[in-house]
Design a protein around this motif. Structure first.
Motif, PDB file in Angstrom:
ATOM      1  N   SER A  92      50.560  26.126  29.339  1.00  0.00           N
ATOM      2  CA  SER A  92      50.989  25.214  28.279  1.00  0.00           C
ATOM      3  C   SER A  92      52.403  25.575  27.859  1.00  0.00           C
ATOM      4  O   SER A  92      52.742  26.752  27.805  1.00  0.00           O
ATOM      5  CB  SER A  92      50.040  25.351  27.073  1.00  0.00           C
ATOM      6  OG  SER A  92      50.656  24.876  25.896  1.00  0.00           O
ATOM      7  N   TYR A 119      48.359  15.098  30.677  1.00  0.00           N
ATOM      8  CA  TYR A 119      48.690  14.279  29.500  1.00  0.00           C
ATOM      9  C   TYR A 119      49.320  15.162  28.423  1.00  0.00           C
ATOM     10  O   TYR A 119      50.177  15.984  28.736  1.00  0.00           O
ATOM     11  CB  TYR A 119      47.445  13.541  28.978  1.00  0.00           C
ATOM     12  CG  TYR A 119      46.577  12.972  30.088  1.00  0.00           C
ATOM     13  CD1 TYR A 119      47.047  11.919  30.881  1.00  0.00           C
ATOM     14  CD2 TYR A 119      45.327  13.500  30.379  1.00  0.00           C
ATOM     15  CE1 TYR A 119      46.278  11.404  31.918  1.00  0.00           C
ATOM     16  CE2 TYR A 119      44.548  12.985  31.415  1.00  0.00           C
ATOM     17  CZ  TYR A 119      45.042  11.942  32.172  1.00  0.00           C
ATOM     18  OH  TYR A 119      44.284  11.446  33.190  1.00  0.00           O
ATOM     19  N   GLY A 121      47.750  17.472  26.822  1.00  0.00           N
ATOM     20  CA  GLY A 121      47.034  18.750  26.755  1.00  0.00           C
ATOM     21  C   GLY A 121      45.550  18.568  26.519  1.00  0.00           C
ATOM     22  O   GLY A 121      45.034  17.450  26.526  1.00  0.00           O
ATOM     23  N   PHE A 147      54.231  17.766  34.213  1.00  0.00           N
ATOM     24  CA  PHE A 147      53.197  16.741  34.056  1.00  0.00           C
ATOM     25  C   PHE A 147      51.855  17.365  33.710  1.00  0.00           C
ATOM     26  O   PHE A 147      50.982  16.736  33.139  1.00  0.00           O
ATOM     27  CB  PHE A 147      53.050  15.930  35.352  1.00  0.00           C
ATOM     28  CG  PHE A 147      54.152  14.946  35.572  1.00  0.00           C
ATOM     29  CD1 PHE A 147      54.542  14.081  34.557  1.00  0.00           C
ATOM     30  CD2 PHE A 147      54.789  14.863  36.802  1.00  0.00           C
ATOM     31  CE1 PHE A 147      55.554  13.146  34.769  1.00  0.00           C
ATOM     32  CE2 PHE A 147      55.791  13.929  37.017  1.00  0.00           C
ATOM     33  CZ  PHE A 147      56.186  13.077  36.001  1.00  0.00           C
ATOM     34  N   GLY A 148      51.673  18.624  34.123  1.00  0.00           N
ATOM     35  CA  GLY A 148      50.385  19.285  33.885  1.00  0.00           C
ATOM     36  C   GLY A 148      50.457  20.735  34.290  1.00  0.00           C
ATOM     37  O   GLY A 148      51.511  21.212  34.746  1.00  0.00           O
ATOM     38  N   GLY A 149      49.333  21.458  34.180  1.00  0.00           N
ATOM     39  CA  GLY A 149      49.341  22.890  34.420  1.00  0.00           C
ATOM     40  C   GLY A 149      49.243  23.321  35.879  1.00  0.00           C
ATOM     41  O   GLY A 149      49.367  24.503  36.182  1.00  0.00           O
ATOM     42  N   ALA A 152      52.131  25.321  37.460  1.00  0.00           N
ATOM     43  CA  ALA A 152      52.203  26.614  36.753  1.00  0.00           C
ATOM     44  C   ALA A 152      51.136  27.568  37.292  1.00  0.00           C
ATOM     45  O   ALA A 152      51.394  28.764  37.480  1.00  0.00           O
ATOM     46  CB  ALA A 152      52.038  26.399  35.251  1.00  0.00           C
TER      47      ALA A 152
HETATM   48  C1  JAH Z   1      52.324  19.962  30.594  1.00  0.00           C
HETATM   49  C2  JAH Z   1      49.595  20.417  30.301  1.00  0.00           C
HETATM   50  N1  JAH Z   1      55.718  26.330  30.853  1.00  0.00           N
HETATM   51  C3  JAH Z   1      55.514  25.478  31.957  1.00  0.00           C
HETATM   52  C4  JAH Z   1      54.494  24.393  31.640  1.00  0.00           C
HETATM   53  C5  JAH Z   1      53.156  24.652  31.701  1.00  0.00           C
HETATM   54  C6  JAH Z   1      52.240  23.627  31.425  1.00  0.00           C
HETATM   55  C7  JAH Z   1      52.725  22.369  31.094  1.00  0.00           C
HETATM   56  N2  JAH Z   1      54.032  22.144  31.038  1.00  0.00           N
HETATM   57  C8  JAH Z   1      54.910  23.133  31.293  1.00  0.00           C
HETATM   58  C9  JAH Z   1      51.811  21.235  30.770  1.00  0.00           C
HETATM   59  C10 JAH Z   1      51.475  18.907  30.283  1.00  0.00           C
HETATM   60  C11 JAH Z   1      50.100  19.142  30.133  1.00  0.00           C
HETATM   61  C12 JAH Z   1      50.443  21.467  30.617  1.00  0.00           C
END
Ligand code: JAH
Length: 262
Positions: A92, A119, A121, A147-149, A152
């Motif tokens: 996140s 989305y 979160g 856009f999402g995890g 990451a």
């Molecule tokens: C974006 C859920 N720090 C990098 C990172 C990690 C997760 C997300 N964004 C950036 C993210 C949208 C929804 C997670």
């Protein structure tokens, strides 16, 4: 190490079938499974999102599928194979910064469970509820929004799995790398010694190991001061000696007084 990943895009994790992570999976160092969150939906549209309470743009991930996913992957009872509860990691932009130190900490866990949000979160109550049963860490890779995890998680897994015993061939290469000593690494070169008019620094071809070590230390200090002043400021009092200070001053860098003096 056991790793479970929950995502609405399991296809994002195809790269985990490649290279050294695939090898670690094949030889049993890493037991990895990717799960589709929609497995734990029950409506015809397999809905995972809904509108946010309090208003605002975008959608939020509904808690119910996540609750069932965590029940399935982190059961209250100890599993028959003796596994303890996993450490839950949730990428996140609002998480704690992911660092090499955290990678080492995670490499010491026996079971990691990654929850990939999309989305805006995941409903915060999922994390609140999970924290009553297991350790939960919201983790950020940096100050930007994806856009999402999923991506990451790929990054975190790569940083963690390369620290697992037996995954990296050369044991010596782990402690000389960037961030292991609080400085960026000096530049590296290989053959040919002259390429398109650019030369390898003479010192590296001198065979004088003392001079080479000093040159690398100076280069590490100068590029860290140039690119990462935050890392220079974070150095402890013992980590810079008089020669280090002299190298930085020659490079035109002003050192903060006191704490990094020696
Ligand atoms: C974006 C859920 N720090 C990098 C990172 C990690 C997760 C997300 N964004 C950036 C993210 C949208 C929804 C997670």
């Amino acid at each position: 190490m056991r790793v479970d990943i929950v995502s609405i895009f399991p296809e994002y994790f195809a790269p985990l079938d490649l290279s050294l992570i695939a090898k670690a999976r094949a030889n049993g160092t890493l037991r990895l499974a990717v799960h589709d969150l929609r497995t734990w939906t029950h409506d015809v549209h397999r809905t995972v999102d809904d509108t946010p309470y309090g208003g605002g743009p975008g959608m939020v991930m509904r808690p119910e599928p996540w609750g069932e996913a965590l029940d399935a992957l982190a059961p209250d009872e100890l599993s028959p194979d003796g596994h303890t509860l996993p450490r839950l990691l949730v990428p996140s932009p609002a998480g704690v910064p992911f660092t090499q130190a955290m990678a080492h900490e995670l490499a010491g866990e026996s079971h990691l469970l990654f929850a990939c949000g999309r989305y805006e979160g995941i409903d915060q109550r999922v994390l609140e509820h999970a924290a009553t049963r297991m350790r939960v860490t919201e983790v950020s890779l940096g100050d930007y929004v994806l856009f999402g995890g999923e991506v990451a998680v790929l990054v975190i897994l790569e940083a963690v799995t390369r620290l697992l015993p037996g995954v990296l061939g050369n044991a010596g290469s782990l402690d000389e790398e960037s961030h292991a000593h609080g400085l960026l690494e000096a530049p590296m070169y290989t053959k040919p010694s002259s390429w398109r008019g650019h030369e390898v620094p003479e010192v590296l071809r001198s065979g004088d190991h003392g001079r080479i070590a000093r040159w690398r230390r100076d280069e590490a200090l100068l590029r860290t001061a140039d690119r990462r002043p935050d890392m220079i400021a974070a150095l402890s009092a013992e980590s810079l000696d008089k020669r280090d200070r002299a190298a930085l001053e020659r490079g035109g860098f002003q050192l903060p007084p006191g704490d990094v003096a020696k």
